[in-house]
Structure formats: C-alpha cells, structure tokens
Design a protein around this motif. Sequence first.
Motif, PDB file in Angstrom:
ATOM      1  N   GLY A  90      18.905 -31.334 -13.541  1.00 47.30           N
ATOM      2  CA  GLY A  90      17.888 -31.200 -12.498  1.00 47.30           C
ATOM      3  C   GLY A  90      17.834 -29.825 -11.858  1.00 47.30           C
ATOM      4  N   ILE A  91      18.440 -28.828 -12.499  1.00 47.24           N
ATOM      5  CA  ILE A  91      18.434 -27.475 -11.963  1.00 47.24           C
ATOM      6  C   ILE A  91      17.177 -26.753 -12.437  1.00 47.24           C
ATOM      7  CG2 ILE A  91      19.604 -25.233 -11.985  1.00 47.24           C
ATOM      8  CD1 ILE A  91      22.248 -26.827 -12.179  1.00 47.24           C
ATOM      9  N   GLU A  92      16.426 -26.227 -11.482  1.00 41.96           N
ATOM     10  CA  GLU A  92      15.192 -25.519 -11.795  1.00 41.96           C
ATOM     11  C   GLU A  92      15.502 -24.097 -12.240  1.00 41.96           C
ATOM     12  OE1 GLU A  92      11.224 -23.972  -9.469  1.00 41.96           O
ATOM     13  OE2 GLU A  92      12.199 -25.807  -8.770  1.00 41.96           O
ATOM     14  N   LEU A  93      14.938 -23.694 -13.355  1.00 40.73           N
ATOM     15  CA  LEU A  93      15.108 -22.339 -13.867  1.00 40.73           C
ATOM     16  C   LEU A  93      13.922 -21.485 -13.444  1.00 40.73           C
ATOM     17  CD1 LEU A  93      16.335 -23.197 -17.475  1.00 40.73           C
ATOM     18  CD2 LEU A  93      17.716 -22.765 -15.445  1.00 40.73           C
ATOM     19  N   THR A  94      14.176 -20.225 -13.101  1.00 42.95           N
ATOM     20  CA  THR A  94      13.078 -19.328 -12.749  1.00 42.95           C
ATOM     21  C   THR A  94      12.527 -18.618 -13.979  1.00 42.95           C
ATOM     22  OG1 THR A  94      14.731 -17.666 -12.114  1.00 42.95           O
ATOM     23  CG2 THR A  94      13.763 -18.960 -10.355  1.00 42.95           C
ATOM     24  N   THR A  95      13.365 -18.492 -15.018  1.00 48.25           N
ATOM     25  CA  THR A  95      12.942 -17.970 -16.315  1.00 48.25           C
ATOM     26  C   THR A  95      13.614 -18.807 -17.383  1.00 48.25           C
ATOM     27  OG1 THR A  95      12.846 -15.713 -15.450  1.00 48.25           O
ATOM     28  CG2 THR A  95      12.880 -15.949 -17.827  1.00 48.25           C
ATOM     29  N   GLU A  96      12.831 -19.243 -18.362  1.00 51.08           N
ATOM     30  CA  GLU A  96      13.379 -20.021 -19.479  1.00 51.08           C
ATOM     31  C   GLU A  96      13.231 -19.229 -20.765  1.00 51.08           C
ATOM     32  OE1 GLU A  96      12.061 -24.087 -19.792  1.00 51.08           O
ATOM     33  OE2 GLU A  96      11.878 -24.277 -17.610  1.00 51.08           O
ATOM     34  N   THR A  97      13.975 -19.667 -21.794  1.00 48.94           N
ATOM     35  CA  THR A  97      13.856 -19.052 -23.103  1.00 48.94           C
ATOM     36  C   THR A  97      13.268 -20.072 -24.079  1.00 48.94           C
ATOM     37  OG1 THR A  97      14.982 -17.685 -24.735  1.00 48.94           O
ATOM     38  CG2 THR A  97      16.178 -19.613 -23.922  1.00 48.94           C
ATOM     39  N   ASP A  98      12.694 -19.597 -25.136  1.00 50.49           N
ATOM     40  CA  ASP A  98      12.091 -20.447 -26.162  1.00 50.49           C
ATOM     41  C   ASP A  98      13.194 -21.154 -26.949  1.00 50.49           C
ATOM     42  OD1 ASP A  98      10.746 -21.577 -28.320  1.00 50.49           O
ATOM     43  OD2 ASP A  98       9.607 -19.768 -28.792  1.00 50.49           O
ATOM     44  N   THR A  99      13.196 -22.453 -26.921  1.00 49.74           N
ATOM     45  CA  THR A  99      14.240 -23.228 -27.606  1.00 49.74           C
ATOM     46  C   THR A  99      14.064 -23.226 -29.117  1.00 49.74           C
ATOM     47  OG1 THR A  99      12.994 -25.270 -27.277  1.00 49.74           O
ATOM     48  CG2 THR A  99      14.665 -24.721 -25.622  1.00 49.74           C
ATOM     49  N   ASN A 100      12.959 -22.701 -29.619  1.00 48.59           N
ATOM     50  CA  ASN A 100      12.724 -22.640 -31.068  1.00 48.59           C
ATOM     51  C   ASN A 100      13.191 -21.325 -31.667  1.00 48.59           C
ATOM     52  OD1 ASN A 100      11.460 -25.228 -31.252  1.00 48.59           O
ATOM     53  ND2 ASN A 100       9.657 -24.330 -30.276  1.00 48.59           N
ATOM     54  N   THR A 101      13.918 -20.533 -30.895  1.00 45.46           N
ATOM     55  CA  THR A 101      14.414 -19.248 -31.377  1.00 45.46           C
ATOM     56  C   THR A 101      15.934 -19.294 -31.465  1.00 45.46           C
ATOM     57  OG1 THR A 101      14.591 -18.323 -29.141  1.00 45.46           O
ATOM     58  CG2 THR A 101      12.485 -18.018 -30.291  1.00 45.46           C
ATOM     59  N   SER A 102      16.511 -18.212 -31.959  1.00 45.71           N
ATOM     60  CA  SER A 102      17.971 -18.063 -31.969  1.00 45.71           C
ATOM     61  C   SER A 102      18.282 -16.606 -31.644  1.00 45.71           C
ATOM     62  CB  SER A 102      18.553 -18.457 -33.326  1.00 45.71           C
ATOM     63  OG  SER A 102      18.065 -17.597 -34.334  1.00 45.71           O
ATOM     64  N   GLY A 103      19.549 -16.339 -31.375  1.00 45.53           N
ATOM     65  CA  GLY A 103      19.961 -14.971 -31.086  1.00 45.53           C
ATOM     66  C   GLY A 103      19.783 -14.603 -29.625  1.00 45.53           C
ATOM     67  N   PRO A 104      19.605 -13.302 -29.355  1.00 49.61           N
ATOM     68  CA  PRO A 104      19.525 -12.823 -27.982  1.00 49.61           C
ATOM     69  C   PRO A 104      18.419 -13.512 -27.177  1.00 49.61           C
ATOM     70  CG  PRO A 104      19.772 -10.984 -29.479  1.00 49.61           C
ATOM     71  CD  PRO A 104      19.524 -12.208 -30.327  1.00 49.61           C
ATOM     72  N   ALA A 105      18.775 -13.877 -25.943  1.00 45.76           N
ATOM     73  CA  ALA A 105      17.820 -14.511 -25.033  1.00 45.76           C
ATOM     74  C   ALA A 105      18.465 -14.600 -23.656  1.00 45.76           C
ATOM     75  CB  ALA A 105      17.449 -15.908 -25.530  1.00 45.76           C
ATOM     76  N   HIS A 106      17.663 -14.904 -22.651  1.00 45.39           N
ATOM     77  CA  HIS A 106      18.221 -15.051 -21.306  1.00 45.39           C
ATOM     78  C   HIS A 106      17.451 -16.108 -20.518  1.00 45.39           C
ATOM     79  CE1 HIS A 106      14.837 -12.377 -20.355  1.00 45.39           C
ATOM     80  NE2 HIS A 106      14.929 -12.864 -19.128  1.00 45.39           N
ATOM     81  N   ILE A 107      18.116 -16.603 -19.491  1.00 43.73           N
ATOM     82  CA  ILE A 107      17.490 -17.491 -18.511  1.00 43.73           C
ATOM     83  C   ILE A 107      17.920 -17.008 -17.133  1.00 43.73           C
ATOM     84  CG2 ILE A 107      17.352 -19.496 -20.040  1.00 43.73           C
ATOM     85  CD1 ILE A 107      19.843 -20.645 -18.649  1.00 43.73           C
ATOM     86  N   THR A 108      17.129 -17.358 -16.126  1.00 40.97           N
ATOM     87  CA  THR A 108      17.495 -17.025 -14.752  1.00 40.97           C
ATOM     88  C   THR A 108      17.317 -18.262 -13.885  1.00 40.97           C
ATOM     89  OG1 THR A 108      15.273 -16.210 -14.215  1.00 40.97           O
ATOM     90  CG2 THR A 108      16.877 -14.578 -14.982  1.00 40.97           C
TER      91      THR A 108
END
Length: 123
Positions: A90-108
Amino acid sequence: MKLGAFSISIAVKDIQKSKEFYENLGFSTFGGDINQKWLILKNEKTIIGLFQGMFENNIITFNPGWDENAQNIEEFDDVRFIQEHLKKCGIELTTETDTNTSGPAHITLTDPDGNNILIDQHR
C-alpha cells in the motif's frame, strides 16, 4: 528485501565548500565530477553524495545490485520486484518503472515525514 548500497544524497549550495567540510570529517572522493557539480564521498562504509543545483531536498538513496564500493553483488532484489512489493504493502510511489523491462531502472517514494527516497538500480 535487499536494497543494496545505502547513501544520503545531499543538496548543497557550494560543492567546493561542502567537499572541504566533509573531507575534514574524514570523507574522501569516491566518484563523481566536481565540474558537473556532483561528488560521491566515502568514509569507511559510509557514503554521501553532494549535488549542487540538481534537486531541492536531501534524498535517501539505495542501489540494488551494488555494495558500498559500487561493486556488483551476486544476489539482489531487482527494483521491479521491490516496486511490486511496496505497492502490495500500500505504499504510494512517486515514480515507477516499467515492469516489462530489465536492467537499470529507478523508483521514488516519500516516507510519512516527507523524506524523499530513491531506489536506483544501475545494472
């Protein structure tokens, strides 16, 4: 959850003055480019980043897949796995990443007290 290396990214007004201040606390330059107004400093296993003009507030940073020496670690939780776990909690993310990718990514995300958190995977 395995979040990887931990550091604090500090928004500074004068990177040269901040560098000198933290060097007096025993930190030494570990990475970055002072001409681009960002540095990574280290004191034993403690890591801080100094960033001039890049963001307004300090940021708690985690790097899945890295240890405190920016070396790859074998087993780690991918940022997409962490994202899904946080959302299930239930934690709200301010930035999400594409779950259909792999490798470098970030969330906030932001903690209940308004502290910004960056989970930044480089590999």
